[in-house]
Design a protein around this motif. Structure first.
Motif, short mmCIF file in Angstrom:
data_model
loop_
_atom_site.label_atom_id
_atom_site.label_comp_id
_atom_site.label_asym_id
_atom_site.label_seq_id
_atom_site.Cartn_x
_atom_site.Cartn_y
_atom_site.Cartn_z
N TYR A 1 0.85 -1.19 0.00
CA TYR A 1 0.00 0.00 0.00
C TYR A 1 0.88 1.23 0.00
N SER B 1 0.75 5.56 1.13
CA SER B 1 0.01 6.56 1.89
C SER B 1 0.84 7.83 1.93
N ILE C 1 8.48 4.32 13.46
CA ILE C 1 7.51 3.29 13.04
C ILE C 1 8.22 1.96 12.86
N SER D 1 7.74 -1.36 15.13
CA SER D 1 7.08 -2.48 14.43
C SER D 1 7.73 -3.82 14.72
N ASN E 1 5.54 -7.33 14.76
CA ASN E 1 5.66 -8.08 13.50
C ASN E 1 6.35 -9.42 13.73
N LEU F 1 9.57 -0.82 4.61
CA LEU F 1 8.88 0.48 4.53
C LEU F 1 9.81 1.46 3.83
N PHE G 1 4.75 7.18 2.05
CA PHE G 1 5.14 5.88 2.58
C PHE G 1 4.70 4.84 1.56
N GLN H 1 4.70 0.65 1.73
CA GLN H 1 5.04 -0.47 2.59
C GLN H 1 4.59 -1.78 1.95
N LEU I 1 4.06 -5.73 3.16
CA LEU I 1 3.94 -6.61 4.33
C LEU I 1 3.59 -8.01 3.84
N LEU J 1 -3.25 -6.11 11.37
CA LEU J 1 -2.27 -5.02 11.41
C LEU J 1 -2.73 -3.85 10.54
N ARG K 1 -4.95 -1.45 12.23
CA ARG K 1 -4.24 -0.53 13.12
C ARG K 1 -3.53 0.55 12.31
N ILE K 2 -2.86 0.12 11.23
CA ILE K 2 -2.13 1.09 10.41
C ILE K 2 -3.11 2.09 9.79
N ASP L 1 -3.92 5.03 11.94
CA ASP L 1 -2.76 5.79 12.44
C ASP L 1 -2.81 7.22 11.88
N ARG M 1 -0.57 9.37 11.66
CA ARG M 1 0.66 9.88 11.05
C ARG M 1 0.62 9.88 9.52
N HIS M 2 -0.41 9.27 8.96
CA HIS M 2 -0.51 9.27 7.51
C HIS M 2 -1.97 9.31 7.08
N MET N 1 10.68 -5.73 9.95
CA MET N 1 10.37 -4.51 9.20
C MET N 1 11.69 -3.78 8.97
P1 FAD Z 1 -0.86 2.34 20.11
O1 FAD Z 1 0.64 2.20 20.03
O2 FAD Z 1 -1.59 2.04 21.39
O3 FAD Z 1 -1.24 3.79 19.58
C1 FAD Z 1 -2.57 4.33 19.67
C2 FAD Z 1 -2.85 5.22 18.49
O4 FAD Z 1 -1.84 6.24 18.32
C3 FAD Z 1 -2.85 4.43 17.20
O5 FAD Z 1 -3.78 5.00 16.31
C4 FAD Z 1 -1.46 4.64 16.70
O6 FAD Z 1 -1.45 4.38 15.33
C5 FAD Z 1 -1.16 6.07 17.07
N1 FAD Z 1 0.28 6.33 17.35
C6 FAD Z 1 1.17 5.47 17.90
N2 FAD Z 1 2.39 6.04 18.02
C7 FAD Z 1 2.26 7.31 17.54
C8 FAD Z 1 3.14 8.41 17.40
N3 FAD Z 1 4.46 8.31 17.76
N4 FAD Z 1 2.67 9.55 16.86
C9 FAD Z 1 1.38 9.65 16.48
N5 FAD Z 1 0.46 8.66 16.60
C10 FAD Z 1 0.90 7.50 17.12
N6 FAD Z 1 2.96 -1.14 13.28
C11 FAD Z 1 3.37 -2.43 13.32
O7 FAD Z 1 3.23 -3.09 14.34
N7 FAD Z 1 3.92 -3.01 12.20
C12 FAD Z 1 4.10 -2.34 11.02
O8 FAD Z 1 4.62 -2.92 10.06
C13 FAD Z 1 3.67 -0.97 10.98
N8 FAD Z 1 3.81 -0.23 9.84
C14 FAD Z 1 3.37 1.06 9.83
C15 FAD Z 1 3.49 1.82 8.65
C16 FAD Z 1 3.05 3.13 8.60
C17 FAD Z 1 3.19 3.94 7.33
C18 FAD Z 1 2.47 3.73 9.76
C19 FAD Z 1 2.00 5.16 9.72
C20 FAD Z 1 2.33 3.00 10.93
C21 FAD Z 1 2.79 1.67 10.98
N9 FAD Z 1 2.69 0.91 12.16
C22 FAD Z 1 3.11 -0.40 12.16
C23 FAD Z 1 2.22 1.48 13.41
C24 FAD Z 1 0.75 1.13 13.64
O9 FAD Z 1 -0.07 2.06 12.96
C25 FAD Z 1 0.42 1.19 15.17
O10 FAD Z 1 0.83 2.42 15.71
C26 FAD Z 1 1.15 0.08 15.93
O11 FAD Z 1 0.92 -1.18 15.31
C27 FAD Z 1 0.69 0.03 17.39
O12 FAD Z 1 -0.68 -0.21 17.42
P2 FAD Z 1 -1.56 -0.04 18.73
O13 FAD Z 1 -2.97 -0.37 18.43
O14 FAD Z 1 -0.88 -0.80 19.83
O15 FAD Z 1 -1.53 1.50 18.95
#
Ligand code: FAD
Length: 137
Positions: A8, A10, A25, A29, A33, A42, A49, A51, A53, A63, A66-67, A70, A72-73, A94
């Motif tokens: 994907y 983003s 990230i 990850s 992962n 990534l 971005f 990525q 997977l 996953l 959750r992504i 997020d 951040r994107h 990752m």
């Molecule tokens: P938590 O860590 O409890 O976070 C809660 C919320 O805040 C979620 O919506 C989370 O996405 C967001 N968040 C977390 N950290 C930050 C931060 N520093 N700044 C802003 N918002 C934040 N995760 C993986 O495990 N594996 C991957 O391969 C992976 N690839 C990703 C690729 C991209 C492009 C992005 C943007 C994120 C990726 N993530 C990946 C991160 C993923 O979106 C989650 O943050 C992560 O899996 C933890 O999930 P959680 O439900 O425990 O959220």
């Protein structure tokens, strides 16, 4: 067990500290992962971005939910979600990959992954992965 590959793209949120976020990230990850036996790479380039997977479809889907949430994107767009025989990026829970200068020159300053096919993006990610490996060697 059947494996699936997702690619994907983003767009990073405009106010994001892009490079730091990409590094964070990837670092964050690793544990999840590894636990879920997901692998991939990534690429962060020109505000995008991309990525890839790979792993069991159900784990990938969880996953991706959750992504997708997020902040951040945005503008997440799936390019590929296919069954595959083998992983392309089996060595990495990752990896943060980047274009070697020659590839960066080829894709240009206005790199926009929406203009590439799934096959071409997979080829670009593979070349970026090789570039990172050869730097590390
Ligand atoms: P938590 O860590 O409890 O976070 C809660 C919320 O805040 C979620 O919506 C989370 O996405 C967001 N968040 C977390 N950290 C930050 C931060 N520093 N700044 C802003 N918002 C934040 N995760 C993986 O495990 N594996 C991957 O391969 C992976 N690839 C990703 C690729 C991209 C492009 C992005 C943007 C994120 C990726 N993530 C990946 C991160 C993923 O979106 C989650 O943050 C992560 O899996 C933890 O999930 P959680 O439900 O425990 O959220």
């Amino acid at each position: 067990m059947k494996l699936a590959r997702v690619i994907y793209l983003s767009a990073a949120q405009p106010d994001l500290d892009y490079w730091q976020a990409a590094a964070e990230i990837v670092g964050a990850s690793q544990a999840g992962n590894t636990r879920d036996e997901l692998t991939g790479v990534l690429l962060a380039h020109n505000g995008w971005f991309v990525q890839c997977l790979e792993g069991l479809p159900g784990r990938l889907s969880r996953l991706l939910l959750r992504i997708g949430a997020d902040s951040r994107h945005r503008q997440m767009q799936f390019v590929e979600f296919n069954e595959v025989e083998h992983r392309r990026f089996a060595d990495w829970a990752m990896a943060h990959v980047a274009f070697a200068p020659r590839i960066a020159d080829q894709v240009g300053d206005d790199f926009d992954p929406r203009l590439y096919s799934a096959q071409d993006l997979l080829a670009l990610l593979t070349r970026a992965d090789r570039a990172v490996r050869s730097q590390a060697a």
